[in-house]
Structure formats: structure tokens, C-alpha cells
Scaffold this motif. Sequence first.
Motif, PDB file in Angstrom:
ATOM      1  N   ALA A 103       0.826  -1.211   0.000  1.00 45.55           N
ATOM      2  CA  ALA A 103       0.000   0.000   0.000  1.00 45.55           C
ATOM      3  C   ALA A 103       0.860   1.260   0.000  1.00 45.55           C
ATOM      4  O   ALA A 103       0.570   2.226  -0.717  1.00 45.55           O
ATOM      5  CB  ALA A 103      -0.931  -0.012   1.203  1.00 45.55           C
ATOM      6  N   ALA A 104       1.931   1.264   0.778  1.00 41.85           N
ATOM      7  CA  ALA A 104       2.835   2.420   0.810  1.00 41.85           C
ATOM      8  C   ALA A 104       3.489   2.622  -0.554  1.00 41.85           C
ATOM      9  O   ALA A 104       3.623   3.759  -1.032  1.00 41.85           O
ATOM     10  CB  ALA A 104       3.898   2.226   1.883  1.00 41.85           C
ATOM     11  N   SER A 105       3.878   1.532  -1.202  1.00 38.37           N
ATOM     12  CA  SER A 105       4.481   1.613  -2.540  1.00 38.37           C
ATOM     13  C   SER A 105       3.521   2.266  -3.527  1.00 38.37           C
ATOM     14  O   SER A 105       3.939   2.993  -4.432  1.00 38.37           O
ATOM     15  CB  SER A 105       4.841   0.215  -3.049  1.00 38.37           C
ATOM     16  N   ALA A 106       2.241   1.991  -3.348  1.00 39.44           N
ATOM     17  CA  ALA A 106       1.224   2.547  -4.238  1.00 39.44           C
ATOM     18  C   ALA A 106       0.968   4.021  -3.967  1.00 39.44           C
ATOM     19  O   ALA A 106       0.835   4.830  -4.898  1.00 39.44           O
ATOM     20  CB  ALA A 106      -0.079   1.759  -4.085  1.00 39.44           C
ATOM     21  N   ILE A 107       0.916   4.393  -2.693  1.00 39.03           N
ATOM     22  CA  ILE A 107       0.520   5.752  -2.323  1.00 39.03           C
ATOM     23  C   ILE A 107       1.657   6.760  -2.487  1.00 39.03           C
ATOM     24  O   ILE A 107       1.426   7.903  -2.875  1.00 39.03           O
ATOM     25  CB  ILE A 107      -0.003   5.783  -0.873  1.00 39.03           C
ATOM     26  N   ILE A 108       2.876   6.356  -2.220  1.00 43.81           N
ATOM     27  CA  ILE A 108       3.999   7.304  -2.280  1.00 43.81           C
ATOM     28  C   ILE A 108       4.080   8.043  -3.625  1.00 43.81           C
ATOM     29  O   ILE A 108       4.160   9.272  -3.642  1.00 43.81           O
ATOM     30  CB  ILE A 108       5.333   6.592  -1.954  1.00 43.81           C
ATOM     31  N   PRO A 109       4.022   7.361  -4.781  1.00 39.53           N
ATOM     32  CA  PRO A 109       4.135   8.103  -6.047  1.00 39.53           C
ATOM     33  C   PRO A 109       2.957   9.034  -6.321  1.00 39.53           C
ATOM     34  O   PRO A 109       3.122  10.018  -7.051  1.00 39.53           O
ATOM     35  CB  PRO A 109       4.198   6.985  -7.103  1.00 39.53           C
ATOM     36  N   VAL A 110       1.777   8.736  -5.772  1.00 35.31           N
ATOM     37  CA  VAL A 110       0.594   9.544  -6.095  1.00 35.31           C
ATOM     38  C   VAL A 110       0.138  10.386  -4.911  1.00 35.31           C
ATOM     39  O   VAL A 110      -0.964  10.926  -4.922  1.00 35.31           O
ATOM     40  CB  VAL A 110      -0.571   8.652  -6.589  1.00 35.31           C
ATOM     41  N   PHE A 111       0.972  10.519  -3.900  1.00 35.97           N
ATOM     42  CA  PHE A 111       0.588  11.257  -2.708  1.00 35.97           C
ATOM     43  C   PHE A 111       0.276  12.720  -3.021  1.00 35.97           C
ATOM     44  O   PHE A 111      -0.541  13.349  -2.354  1.00 35.97           O
ATOM     45  CB  PHE A 111       1.694  11.162  -1.644  1.00 35.97           C
ATOM     46  N   GLY A 112       0.910  13.248  -4.059  1.00 36.53           N
ATOM     47  CA  GLY A 112       0.663  14.634  -4.452  1.00 36.53           C
ATOM     48  C   GLY A 112      -0.620  14.827  -5.245  1.00 36.53           C
ATOM     49  O   GLY A 112      -1.020  15.957  -5.526  1.00 36.53           O
ATOM     50  N   PHE A 113      -1.263  13.700  -5.626  1.00 32.17           N
ATOM     51  CA  PHE A 113      -2.525  13.767  -6.368  1.00 32.17           C
ATOM     52  C   PHE A 113      -3.661  13.492  -5.391  1.00 32.17           C
ATOM     53  O   PHE A 113      -3.762  12.394  -4.841  1.00 32.17           O
ATOM     54  CB  PHE A 113      -2.566  12.733  -7.497  1.00 32.17           C
ATOM     55  N   ASN A 114      -4.506  14.442  -5.184  1.00 33.99           N
ATOM     56  CA  ASN A 114      -5.539  14.351  -4.156  1.00 33.99           C
ATOM     57  C   ASN A 114      -6.482  13.161  -4.371  1.00 33.99           C
ATOM     58  O   ASN A 114      -7.250  13.128  -5.333  1.00 33.99           O
ATOM     59  CB  ASN A 114      -6.352  15.653  -4.117  1.00 33.99           C
ATOM     60  N   ASN A 115      -6.393  12.186  -3.454  1.00 30.41           N
ATOM     61  CA  ASN A 115      -7.301  11.028  -3.438  1.00 30.41           C
ATOM     62  C   ASN A 115      -7.305  10.227  -4.738  1.00 30.41           C
ATOM     63  O   ASN A 115      -8.280   9.543  -5.050  1.00 30.41           O
ATOM     64  CB  ASN A 115      -8.737  11.473  -3.114  1.00 30.41           C
ATOM     65  N   TRP A 116      -6.215  10.262  -5.489  1.00 33.57           N
ATOM     66  CA  TRP A 116      -6.137   9.535  -6.759  1.00 33.57           C
ATOM     67  C   TRP A 116      -5.820   8.061  -6.511  1.00 33.57           C
ATOM     68  O   TRP A 116      -5.031   7.715  -5.651  1.00 33.57           O
ATOM     69  CB  TRP A 116      -5.060  10.158  -7.637  1.00 33.57           C
ATOM     70  N   MET A 117      -6.481   7.174  -7.259  1.00 32.75           N
ATOM     71  CA  MET A 117      -6.210   5.747  -7.169  1.00 32.75           C
ATOM     72  C   MET A 117      -5.904   5.175  -8.564  1.00 32.75           C
ATOM     73  O   MET A 117      -6.061   5.865  -9.571  1.00 32.75           O
ATOM     74  CB  MET A 117      -7.401   5.019  -6.549  1.00 32.75           C
ATOM     75  N   TYR A 118      -5.502   3.912  -8.610  1.00 26.45           N
ATOM     76  CA  TYR A 118      -5.054   3.282  -9.849  1.00 26.45           C
ATOM     77  C   TYR A 118      -6.227   2.623 -10.580  1.00 26.45           C
ATOM     78  O   TYR A 118      -6.713   1.578 -10.140  1.00 26.45           O
ATOM     79  CB  TYR A 118      -3.971   2.237  -9.558  1.00 26.45           C
ATOM     80  N   PRO A 119      -6.662   3.185 -11.707  1.00 22.99           N
ATOM     81  CA  PRO A 119      -7.773   2.580 -12.440  1.00 22.99           C
ATOM     82  C   PRO A 119      -7.368   1.307 -13.181  1.00 22.99           C
ATOM     83  O   PRO A 119      -8.227   0.548 -13.636  1.00 22.99           O
ATOM     84  CB  PRO A 119      -8.171   3.683 -13.430  1.00 22.99           C
ATOM     85  N   ASN A 120      -6.059   1.088 -13.318  1.00 22.54           N
ATOM     86  CA  ASN A 120      -5.555  -0.058 -14.081  1.00 22.54           C
ATOM     87  C   ASN A 120      -4.967  -1.150 -13.183  1.00 22.54           C
ATOM     88  O   ASN A 120      -4.079  -1.889 -13.593  1.00 22.54           O
ATOM     89  CB  ASN A 120      -4.518   0.406 -15.112  1.00 22.54           C
ATOM     90  N   LEU A 121      -5.475  -1.252 -11.957  1.00 31.41           N
ATOM     91  CA  LEU A 121      -4.994  -2.295 -11.052  1.00 31.41           C
ATOM     92  C   LEU A 121      -6.137  -2.840 -10.206  1.00 31.41           C
ATOM     93  O   LEU A 121      -6.872  -2.083  -9.577  1.00 31.41           O
ATOM     94  CB  LEU A 121      -3.900  -1.745 -10.124  1.00 31.41           C
ATOM     95  N   LYS A 122      -6.252  -4.165 -10.196  1.00 33.21           N
ATOM     96  CA  LYS A 122      -7.263  -4.826  -9.361  1.00 33.21           C
ATOM     97  C   LYS A 122      -6.643  -5.780  -8.348  1.00 33.21           C
ATOM     98  O   LYS A 122      -7.194  -5.979  -7.266  1.00 33.21           O
ATOM     99  CB  LYS A 122      -8.250  -5.592 -10.249  1.00 33.21           C
ATOM    100  N   THR A 123      -5.505  -6.377  -8.713  1.00 35.51           N
ATOM    101  CA  THR A 123      -4.914  -7.402  -7.853  1.00 35.51           C
ATOM    102  C   THR A 123      -3.397  -7.280  -7.818  1.00 35.51           C
ATOM    103  O   THR A 123      -2.764  -7.077  -8.859  1.00 35.51           O
ATOM    104  CB  THR A 123      -5.265  -8.819  -8.360  1.00 35.51           C
TER     105      THR A 123
END
Length: 258
Positions: free
Chosen positions: A88-108
Motif C-alpha cells: 500500500a505504501a508503494s502505491a501511495i507514495i508516487p501519487v501522494f501529491g494527487f488528491n485522493n487519486w487511485m489506480y484505475p488499471n490495477l485490481k490485484t
Amino acid sequence: MIYIIITVIVLLIIYSSQKKENEKIVAENRIEIQEHWYTILEENVLFYQKLNEEDRLHFKKRIQSFLNSVEIVAVDFELEDLDILLVAASAIIPVFGFNNWMYPNLKTVIIYPDYFNENLEFAAKSENKIIVGLVGNGMFENKMILSRRALHHGFLNKTDKGNTGIHEFVHLLDKLDGNIDGIPKALIDNENLLQWLDVVHDKMEAINNDDSDIRNYGGTSKEEFFAVACEYFFERPMLLKRKHPKLYQMLQECFSVE
């Protein structure tokens, strides 16, 4: 005709029941942040350690949102809280500057216990186990595979300018425009793309001439350069700023980091 109408009604009832049941399951399985997770983040994630209290709270909420939108699966071992939080940290660190942004191209996210080969084999007897992570295509579309060993090492070593988890999530960001090619059009304005390519060319040339402290793997292709440079940016930002100011500035603008 009556039979068809009855069949349609039955199917609608079944669909409605299944939908309600699925919504119930999602609600029941909703992940909540555990109190001891704060300690795990504090002890293992340098990026989190450097945040102020307000940003730490935001980071925790982003982790919770990620874990409720992406499934994490372990292969041949039992998941621990540290594994989950490092993904989860690996995912959030690169997008932390984008407000509440999540990965639309990842499910698993699938975690293997060790490095693996092109056939996705990781057993002790398997040969050519050199892969630490990958973003899937085809049957593995919307999936990521990570080596647990590499994932942990990326956070354990805080001075090596590398992080496998961040690397793979950056590939997902690169893929937002449809291609993993080191030209993240979703993150860089068109007017800055040529400048970005000039920087990439110069830095890759320096790497391949053994005249750079950027990891050698960054010299193999533009897509790997982007991911490797981002590892450096998020792991050792001040060192990157001092040694590669132009690259630092472009990545700073790219990720909306102050």
C-alpha cells in the motif's frame, strides 16, 4: 412468450439478490486501519516518517482506500500486516501529491515469496530467477506481481536509491496513456515532453558510459529509466536534487511534490 417473460423476471431477481449480497460482502469485508499499523509504518516507511501529522493522517486514509479497492494475494506463504502495508505504501507514495487519486488499471497484487523467472517460477530449483516485479498484460491485465523479498528490501535499505514496489507502481502510472514507454503523457504536459526526452537521453547516455550514480538498469530503456529515476526521487530526493537538479525539477512537477 409468457415463458420468456417469467425467465427474464427470474433472472432480474437473481441479479438483484446477487448484487445485494455482493454489496453486503464488500461492506462486511471493508478494511479498517488497525492501531498497530501506525507503528509498522513509522518503523519501516521513511517517506511516512518524514510527513507532518496532518499528512500522516492523509497517508493513512489513502492506504485504507487503496486496500479497499485492490486485492492483495500471497502465493505459497501467509500474508502479514507488514506485507500489506508495504504494498500500500508503494502505491501511495508516487501519487501522494494527487488528491485522493487511485489506480484505475490495477485490481490485484500478487506477491511471490522470492524472485521469479519469465515462467513465473520461484521454487528453489527454478532457474533464472531474476525478476523482482512486473506489471501484467494479457491474462494478467490489471494485475501486478511482486517478489516479497524485493518488496521488503526496498524499504529496509534506506540509502540505496531503489525500491521495487515504487518502481512497479510507477510503471502503472506510465501505462495510463496505454503504453509503458517512459513517456508518461498523463503526468507531463505536451509542451514539456521534448524537454523530458532530452533529459532522458542525456541521463541514459551517462549511465551507459558509467558516468552516473543512477542505477544501471535505468540505462536499458526509457521506460526503465523513468521507473528507476522515480525510485531515486522518492527514496533520496535531496541527493537527486543535488546531483541531478534538472531531472529532479521535472519529476517534482510531474508528481506535484513541493
